[in-house]
Write an enzyme that holds these catalytic residues in place. Structure first.
Site, mmCIF file in Angstrom:
data_model
loop_
_atom_site.group_PDB
_atom_site.id
_atom_site.type_symbol
_atom_site.label_atom_id
_atom_site.label_comp_id
_atom_site.label_asym_id
_atom_site.label_seq_id
_atom_site.Cartn_x
_atom_site.Cartn_y
_atom_site.Cartn_z
ATOM 1 N N ALA A 224 27.343 21.465 -42.625
ATOM 2 C CA ALA A 224 26.568 20.467 -42.764
ATOM 3 C C ALA A 224 25.470 20.291 -43.781
ATOM 4 O O ALA A 224 25.086 21.461 -44.430
ATOM 5 C CB ALA A 224 25.950 20.623 -41.434
ATOM 6 N N GLY A 226 27.406 18.336 -45.666
ATOM 7 C CA GLY A 226 28.695 17.889 -45.924
ATOM 8 C C GLY A 226 28.979 17.877 -47.362
ATOM 9 O O GLY A 226 29.983 17.221 -47.970
ATOM 10 N N LYS A 308 23.354 34.054 -52.370
ATOM 11 C CA LYS A 308 21.983 33.835 -52.354
ATOM 12 C C LYS A 308 21.527 35.182 -52.931
ATOM 13 O O LYS A 308 21.540 36.299 -52.181
ATOM 14 C CB LYS A 308 21.240 33.224 -51.355
#
Length: 360
Positions: A224, A226, A308
């Protein structure tokens, strides 16, 4: 007087990542037993200079550590020490240095550091382009056939330039080492460019038809809204989008996306997929744990995922993660090609690509 031997290794990077690139090349040079040291890595400068010992040419370390094997470097050049110029005549010293060095080139690139200060020099560089090209042609420094060598003028200031050279197969073919992509107007987020750049970086263009084609099956973990799913759909793939958050309505309307509100770290595919992509914000080693499981079980053929990074010791964390991944796969008898790069569209992260060997 400037040393007429190209005894420096000049590397471009994202401004702010000079300590990470310094740590990386210092460790890698030590592994190769290449004598030399970093002589310039000013904070937020956008470049690092490594100088060989005893004024020997830097060609050895340049070949020994190819650009694609480095994480934090955008461009890799064999270079001369920086040249001080008179504002009355910026061309003659450059032509003289090239002539005395004995090198010749097929093309010239004028570049500046990827900083606000560096960009302000672009107009000056452009104004000198044609006069310098004419002068080098007359002096024999610029010719049609020169083994594909390219001359790089890296402008540090209005009166200072570092002259470097690059060779086919071991350089970025993009000015400044930056692949600039246009953001699609209908993409759900700017993160979409991370995956597009990763494909350009890790998958040869001639292999796109066989490795990024319509009808393939993929999963986007942490999908999400997307941004990465958008790229997969645009290539004609069917996508499992795994995320508890909402997906962009436009993507769902394509009929190519199945959105599952599940935890990307524990979801398992119903069958083997072609691609795994993942841009989940979490601890790097937790992402490595998840990717290892996918590769050991051969749930995908290729994977692209981001790690990250912490603000400090980013190189050490990257090295720790990549070493763990390599050791684990080897212990399981799984052969794979692993590559990692700090892409232009990355920020405090790096992008890793893994392809299982023997795959089409």
């Amino acid at each position: 007087m400037v040393n007429r031997v190209p005894n420096e290794w000049l590397l471009y990077c994202r401004a702010g990542f000079e300590p990470d690139l310094t740590a990386e090349i210092t460790a890698r040079a030590h592994e190769l037993d290449e004598p030399g040291q970093v002589v310039a890595a000013e904070s937020n400068s956008g470049f690092v200079r490594w100088q060989s010992r005893d004024s020997r040419p830097a060609n050895g370390i340049h070949r020994g550590l190819p650009l694609m094997s480095l994480v934090f470097a955008r461009q890799s050049l064999v270079a001369f020490e920086p040249l001080s110029l008179s504002r009355d005549d910026r061309i003659s010293p450059v032509v003289e240095l090239i002539k005395e060095s004995g090198w010749n080139f097929e093309s010239i690139w004028h570049e500046t550091p990827d900083t606000n200060e560096g960009k302000s020099l672009s107009r000056l560089a452009k104004s000198l382009s044609r006069p310098l090209e004419s002068a080098l042609k007359r002096g024999g420094g610029l010719r049609r056939k020169a083994g594909g060598r390219r001359l790089h003028l890296f402008w540090l200031a209005g009166d200072a330039v570092q002259i470097g050279m690059s060779f086919p197969g071991n350089r970025s073919e993009h000015p400044g080492g930056v692949l600039r992509l246009r953001h699609p107007a209908d993409a759900p987020s700017r993160s979409t460019l991370k995956l597009e750049e990763a494909w350009h970086t890790f998958v040869p263009k001639e292999a796109w038809e066989s490795r990024l084609h319509e009808g393939m099956q993929a999963v986007d973990l942490g999908a999400a809204p997307g941004g990465w799913t958008y790229q997969l759909v645009r290539r004609g793939m069917f996508v499992y989008a795994i995320d508890n958050g909402p997906m962009a309505p436009g993507l769902m309307a394509t009929g190519q996306v199945e959105h599952l509100r599940e935890d990307g770290f524990v979801w398992e595919p119903p069958y083997r997929l072609d691609w795994l992509v993942c841009d989940i914000v979490d601890k790097p080693m937790r992402v490595i744990d998840m990717v290892e499981r996918w590769l050991i079980k051969r749930w995908c053929r290729e994977a692209i995922f981001n790690l990250k990074l912490p603000m400090k010791k980013r190189w050490e964390e990257v090295q720790r993660c990549l070493t763990r991944l390599e050791v684990t796969l080897k212990a399981e008898g799984i052969e794979a090609d692993i590559a990692c790069r700090h892409l232009y569209h990355d920020r405090e992260e790096v992008t890793v690509h893994v392809r299982l060997k023997g795959e089409r």
